[in-house]
Structures are given as C-alpha cells and as structure tokens.
Design a protein around this motif. Structure first.
Motif, PDB file in Angstrom:
ATOM      1  N   ILE A  41       0.837  -1.197   0.000  1.00  0.00           N
ATOM      2  CA  ILE A  41       0.000   0.000   0.000  1.00  0.00           C
ATOM      3  C   ILE A  41       0.875   1.251   0.000  1.00  0.00           C
ATOM      4  O   ILE A  41       0.587   2.237  -0.683  1.00  0.00           O
ATOM      5  CB  ILE A  41      -0.938  -0.016   1.216  1.00  0.00           C
ATOM      6  N   ALA A  42       1.977   1.215   0.751  1.00  0.00           N
ATOM      7  CA  ALA A  42       2.895   2.354   0.803  1.00  0.00           C
ATOM      8  C   ALA A  42       3.533   2.604  -0.560  1.00  0.00           C
ATOM      9  O   ALA A  42       3.631   3.755  -1.016  1.00  0.00           O
ATOM     10  CB  ALA A  42       3.976   2.106   1.860  1.00  0.00           C
ATOM     11  N   VAL A  43       3.973   1.532  -1.230  1.00  0.00           N
ATOM     12  CA  VAL A  43       4.567   1.676  -2.566  1.00  0.00           C
ATOM     13  C   VAL A  43       3.536   2.226  -3.545  1.00  0.00           C
ATOM     14  O   VAL A  43       3.817   3.136  -4.332  1.00  0.00           O
ATOM     15  CB  VAL A  43       5.117   0.326  -3.061  1.00  0.00           C
ATOM     16  N   GLU A  44       2.328   1.680  -3.503  1.00  0.00           N
ATOM     17  CA  GLU A  44       1.267   2.136  -4.403  1.00  0.00           C
ATOM     18  C   GLU A  44       0.987   3.628  -4.209  1.00  0.00           C
ATOM     19  O   GLU A  44       0.844   4.376  -5.177  1.00  0.00           O
ATOM     20  CB  GLU A  44      -0.004   1.330  -4.153  1.00  0.00           C
ATOM     21  N   GLU A  45       0.927   4.061  -2.954  1.00  0.00           N
ATOM     22  CA  GLU A  45       0.648   5.478  -2.690  1.00  0.00           C
ATOM     23  C   GLU A  45       1.770   6.368  -3.203  1.00  0.00           C
ATOM     24  O   GLU A  45       1.522   7.434  -3.777  1.00  0.00           O
ATOM     25  CB  GLU A  45       0.444   5.695  -1.183  1.00  0.00           C
ATOM     26  N   ARG A  73      12.364  -5.867  -6.319  1.00  0.00           N
ATOM     27  CA  ARG A  73      12.003  -5.917  -7.738  1.00  0.00           C
ATOM     28  C   ARG A  73      10.494  -5.761  -7.919  1.00  0.00           C
ATOM     29  O   ARG A  73      10.036  -5.163  -8.899  1.00  0.00           O
ATOM     30  CB  ARG A  73      12.476  -7.224  -8.363  1.00  0.00           C
ATOM     31  N   THR A  74       9.727  -6.278  -6.972  1.00  0.00           N
ATOM     32  CA  THR A  74       8.276  -6.090  -7.017  1.00  0.00           C
ATOM     33  C   THR A  74       7.936  -4.620  -6.871  1.00  0.00           C
ATOM     34  O   THR A  74       7.073  -4.083  -7.586  1.00  0.00           O
ATOM     35  CB  THR A  74       7.585  -6.902  -5.906  1.00  0.00           C
ATOM     36  N   ALA A  75       8.609  -3.941  -5.937  1.00  0.00           N
ATOM     37  CA  ALA A  75       8.385  -2.501  -5.756  1.00  0.00           C
ATOM     38  C   ALA A  75       8.761  -1.730  -7.013  1.00  0.00           C
ATOM     39  O   ALA A  75       8.068  -0.787  -7.413  1.00  0.00           O
ATOM     40  CB  ALA A  75       9.182  -1.998  -4.557  1.00  0.00           C
ATOM     41  N   LEU A  76       9.850  -2.134  -7.657  1.00  0.00           N
ATOM     42  CA  LEU A  76      10.272  -1.484  -8.899  1.00  0.00           C
ATOM     43  C   LEU A  76       9.266  -1.754 -10.016  1.00  0.00           C
ATOM     44  O   LEU A  76       9.006  -0.882 -10.850  1.00  0.00           O
ATOM     45  CB  LEU A  76      11.658  -1.981  -9.305  1.00  0.00           C
ATOM     46  N   ALA A  77       8.670  -2.952 -10.024  1.00  0.00           N
ATOM     47  CA  ALA A  77       7.678  -3.277 -11.045  1.00  0.00           C
ATOM     48  C   ALA A  77       6.392  -2.482 -10.845  1.00  0.00           C
ATOM     49  O   ALA A  77       5.702  -2.138 -11.812  1.00  0.00           O
ATOM     50  CB  ALA A  77       7.381  -4.777 -11.019  1.00  0.00           C
ATOM     51  N   ILE A  78       6.072  -2.182  -9.583  1.00  0.00           N
ATOM     52  CA  ILE A  78       4.881  -1.370  -9.313  1.00  0.00           C
ATOM     53  C   ILE A  78       5.093   0.057  -9.794  1.00  0.00           C
ATOM     54  O   ILE A  78       4.149   0.719 -10.253  1.00  0.00           O
ATOM     55  CB  ILE A  78       4.543  -1.391  -7.808  1.00  0.00           C
ATOM     56  N   LEU A 182      -6.095   3.054   2.646  1.00  0.00           N
ATOM     57  CA  LEU A 182      -5.470   4.137   1.882  1.00  0.00           C
ATOM     58  C   LEU A 182      -5.641   3.927   0.388  1.00  0.00           C
ATOM     59  O   LEU A 182      -5.956   4.857  -0.354  1.00  0.00           O
ATOM     60  CB  LEU A 182      -3.982   4.228   2.248  1.00  0.00           C
ATOM     61  N   ASN A 183      -5.436   2.710  -0.089  1.00  0.00           N
ATOM     62  CA  ASN A 183      -5.589   2.422  -1.514  1.00  0.00           C
ATOM     63  C   ASN A 183      -5.622   0.905  -1.730  1.00  0.00           C
ATOM     64  O   ASN A 183      -5.486   0.140  -0.775  1.00  0.00           O
ATOM     65  CB  ASN A 183      -4.456   3.055  -2.339  1.00  0.00           C
ATOM     66  N   GLU A 184      -5.771   0.513  -2.974  1.00  0.00           N
ATOM     67  CA  GLU A 184      -5.693  -0.897  -3.349  1.00  0.00           C
ATOM     68  C   GLU A 184      -4.526  -1.072  -4.304  1.00  0.00           C
ATOM     69  O   GLU A 184      -4.563  -0.558  -5.422  1.00  0.00           O
ATOM     70  CB  GLU A 184      -6.991  -1.359  -4.022  1.00  0.00           C
ATOM     71  N   PRO A 185      -3.467  -1.766  -3.881  1.00  0.00           N
ATOM     72  CA  PRO A 185      -2.275  -1.895  -4.729  1.00  0.00           C
ATOM     73  C   PRO A 185      -2.582  -2.560  -6.067  1.00  0.00           C
ATOM     74  O   PRO A 185      -3.427  -3.446  -6.159  1.00  0.00           O
ATOM     75  CB  PRO A 185      -1.333  -2.768  -3.885  1.00  0.00           C
ATOM     76  N   ARG A 186      -1.886  -2.115  -7.096  1.00  0.00           N
ATOM     77  CA  ARG A 186      -2.039  -2.676  -8.434  1.00  0.00           C
ATOM     78  C   ARG A 186      -1.226  -3.961  -8.572  1.00  0.00           C
ATOM     79  O   ARG A 186      -0.310  -4.210  -7.789  1.00  0.00           O
ATOM     80  CB  ARG A 186      -1.568  -1.665  -9.476  1.00  0.00           C
ATOM     81  N   TYR A 187      -1.584  -4.757  -9.560  1.00  0.00           N
ATOM     82  CA  TYR A 187      -0.776  -5.921  -9.919  1.00  0.00           C
ATOM     83  C   TYR A 187       0.248  -5.477 -10.968  1.00  0.00           C
ATOM     84  O   TYR A 187      -0.132  -4.897 -11.986  1.00  0.00           O
ATOM     85  CB  TYR A 187      -1.643  -7.042 -10.486  1.00  0.00           C
ATOM     86  N   PRO A 188       1.528  -5.724 -10.734  1.00  0.00           N
ATOM     87  CA  PRO A 188       2.536  -5.320 -11.729  1.00  0.00           C
ATOM     88  C   PRO A 188       2.299  -6.031 -13.062  1.00  0.00           C
ATOM     89  O   PRO A 188       2.063  -7.238 -13.098  1.00  0.00           O
ATOM     90  CB  PRO A 188       3.859  -5.755 -11.097  1.00  0.00           C
ATOM     91  N   SER A 189       2.351  -5.275 -14.148  1.00  0.00           N
ATOM     92  CA  SER A 189       2.185  -5.867 -15.471  1.00  0.00           C
ATOM     93  C   SER A 189       3.479  -6.552 -15.900  1.00  0.00           C
ATOM     94  O   SER A 189       4.559  -6.256 -15.381  1.00  0.00           O
ATOM     95  CB  SER A 189       1.807  -4.789 -16.487  1.00  0.00           C
ATOM     96  N   LEU A 190       3.369  -7.474 -16.849  1.00  0.00           N
ATOM     97  CA  LEU A 190       4.547  -8.199 -17.325  1.00  0.00           C
ATOM     98  C   LEU A 190       5.608  -7.255 -17.901  1.00  0.00           C
ATOM     99  O   LEU A 190       6.799  -7.403 -17.579  1.00  0.00           O
ATOM    100  CB  LEU A 190       4.142  -9.249 -18.362  1.00  0.00           C
ATOM    101  N   PRO A 191       5.235  -6.263 -18.724  1.00  0.00           N
ATOM    102  CA  PRO A 191       6.264  -5.327 -19.219  1.00  0.00           C
ATOM    103  C   PRO A 191       6.990  -4.597 -18.085  1.00  0.00           C
ATOM    104  O   PRO A 191       8.210  -4.407 -18.146  1.00  0.00           O
ATOM    105  CB  PRO A 191       5.465  -4.352 -20.090  1.00  0.00           C
ATOM    106  N   ASN A 192       6.234  -4.207 -17.036  1.00  0.00           N
ATOM    107  CA  ASN A 192       6.863  -3.507 -15.914  1.00  0.00           C
ATOM    108  C   ASN A 192       7.746  -4.438 -15.092  1.00  0.00           C
ATOM    109  O   ASN A 192       8.762  -4.007 -14.528  1.00  0.00           O
ATOM    110  CB  ASN A 192       5.793  -2.884 -15.015  1.00  0.00           C
ATOM    111  N   ILE A 193       7.368  -5.712 -15.019  1.00  0.00           N
ATOM    112  CA  ILE A 193       8.219  -6.688 -14.328  1.00  0.00           C
ATOM    113  C   ILE A 193       9.546  -6.843 -15.067  1.00  0.00           C
ATOM    114  O   ILE A 193      10.617  -6.928 -14.445  1.00  0.00           O
ATOM    115  CB  ILE A 193       7.499  -8.049 -14.219  1.00  0.00           C
TER     116      ILE A 193
END
Length: 251
Positions: A41-45, A73-78, A182-193
């Motif tokens: 949630i923190a990364v998403e915000e 890497r997950t945070a970077l993909a988000i 606060l929010n609903e985190p997104r799922y990282p897309s394959l291109p962003n991964i």
C-alpha cells in the motif's frame, strides 16, 4: 518531492503459519514469501503521488537477506524508480530499532521529503518502526493513514483512530505509515516486471552505516495457540451466570 518507501519480505498472507518442531521459531523452508501487504500500500501510494506529478522520484529500500531483492524488484515493477538493499545474514533477526536506525542512515544519505512505510509487518505485528524512525530523525509523523494529500511544503494525513477519523497537517519532511483503506495496490504488469530487472538496485551492508544489528531480545520459545474448544449451549440466563461463576471463574 522525493519519496522513500520502506518494504519488508514476509511470509505470504495466504500461507498457514507452521511452528518448528523444536519451538525455535516459524518454519520458513519452502514457504512462499512476498511483500508485506501494508508496504504494498505504501509503494502504491508513493507511485500514485509520482503519477499525479506531486513526486519526482520514488526510492524503495529494504533490510534483509539476499532473497529480499525479489521484494525490491516487485516494488520497482509497481513503479519505484530505484532500490536500495541493506543485506543482512539469512538467519539474522533484525529488530524494529535496528531497522529504524538503518532507515535513518538511508534518509540522511538520500534526503527524501517524505518517508512512507506500512504501519506494521504481518510477521511480528510490532507497529514500531515508523514511530521509532520519526523519533530518531525528529520529524513529524502521521500514522495509520487512510488518506495522504500533499499541500505545498506540508502533507495532510487523514488517520484512523478509535473515535473515527482525524486529519493532521505535517510540515515536510515527515513520516507516514499506511493503513489498509489508503488504496488498493495494483498488480505489476509483465512489461513492468521486465523493466524492473534493469532498474538500479544498490546493495549495502549494515556496517557501512555504523549500525549494530545484534538483537536485544531473546525468544525463548514459539508455540501455536491452543485449539479452540467447542461452545456450550445453556438453557437460560441463570444457568449461564452459574457456569460463568463456577466453571469459567470470570464472575
């Protein structure tokens, strides 16, 4: 505005926790690990603030063993721009105070305007790191945030309290810890991964910051809670009171 987001690698929230046979801790072998949900949630915000044009850079940081880079890497993909990994031994128990001291050193080096992190980790539920970091830095803090609204050189944080909602205005730089609403985190897309694999990730050691990570607490034993017993039906209030007094001993 530059943002620093702290994340932690924990046992996935959907995994049933198992205690080791010798009671020395939690079984982690072959267990699915993921980013702490509050940190997601923190990364998403932070990424949303960047997408809105409020923030210019999002830096993710974690403290943990080598495998913690997967969490970064997950945070970077988000959507985080770069990451910092403070690598610790695989069997090291890092307590909240040591984490706060390491984050303080990172903050002093990176000089962010806002530090965002989850209100607590789901493995230890300490709910201490954000508050300790704010105290070490002498910065204002907004905990349990359900809304974050930057306003020039300040940020308005709506936080959940027992009586409802409270809004506080913090002068930057500041610390914010995130709550579920606060929010609903997104799922990282394959291109962003795939892109995340090429983003900068710096690896450092606690010794570089002069922080002693030796634990100050000792866990004597870890045990599962006792199995829940079946309920009992009573015929009337009189029997209920009698059982509470003679059997439960609560009256």
């Amino acid at each position: 505005m530059k943002l620093l987001v702290a994340v932690k690698r924990v046992v996935d929230y959907a995994v049933k926790i198992r205690v080791k046979a010798d009671g020395s801790g939690i079984e982690l072998a072959n267990v699915k690990m993921s980013m702490n949900p509050f940190d997601e949630i923190a990364v998403e915000e932070a990424v949303r603030l960047k997408e809105s044009g409020t923030a210019t850079e999002v830096v993710a940081v974690t403290i943990g063993p080598a495998k913690s880079q997967e969490t970064l890497r997950t945070a970077l993909a988000i959507g985080a721009d770069r990451a910092i990994h403070i690598e610790t031994p695989a069997d090291a128990e890092i307590e909240p105070l040591a984490v706060a001291k390491l984050l303080k050193a990172v903050v002093e080096a990176e000089k962010p305007d806002l530090v965002v992190l989850g209100k607590q980790a789901i493995d230890d539920d300490c709910n201490q790191t954000g508050q300790m970091l704010a105290a070490l830095l002498g910065w204002p803090q907004g905990t349990f945030a359900s809304k974050v609204a930057p306003e020039g050189g300040a940020v308005a944080v709506t936080r959940e309290i027992d009586g409802g909602l409270e809004t506080v205005k913090l002068n930057l730089p500041a610390i914010v810890t995130t709550d579920l609403r606060l929010n609903e985190p997104r799922y990282p897309s394959l291109p962003n991964i795939m892109k995340a694999k090429k983003k900068p990730l710096d690896v450092k050691k606690p010794d570089e910051f002069g922080v002693d990570i030796a634990p100050r607490l000792k866990v004597l034993k870890t045990a599962e809670p006792p199995a829940r017993k079946g309920g009992v039906k009573v015929a009337d209030v009189a029997e209920l009171v009698h059982r509470l007094k003679t059997e439960a001993g609560v009256i």
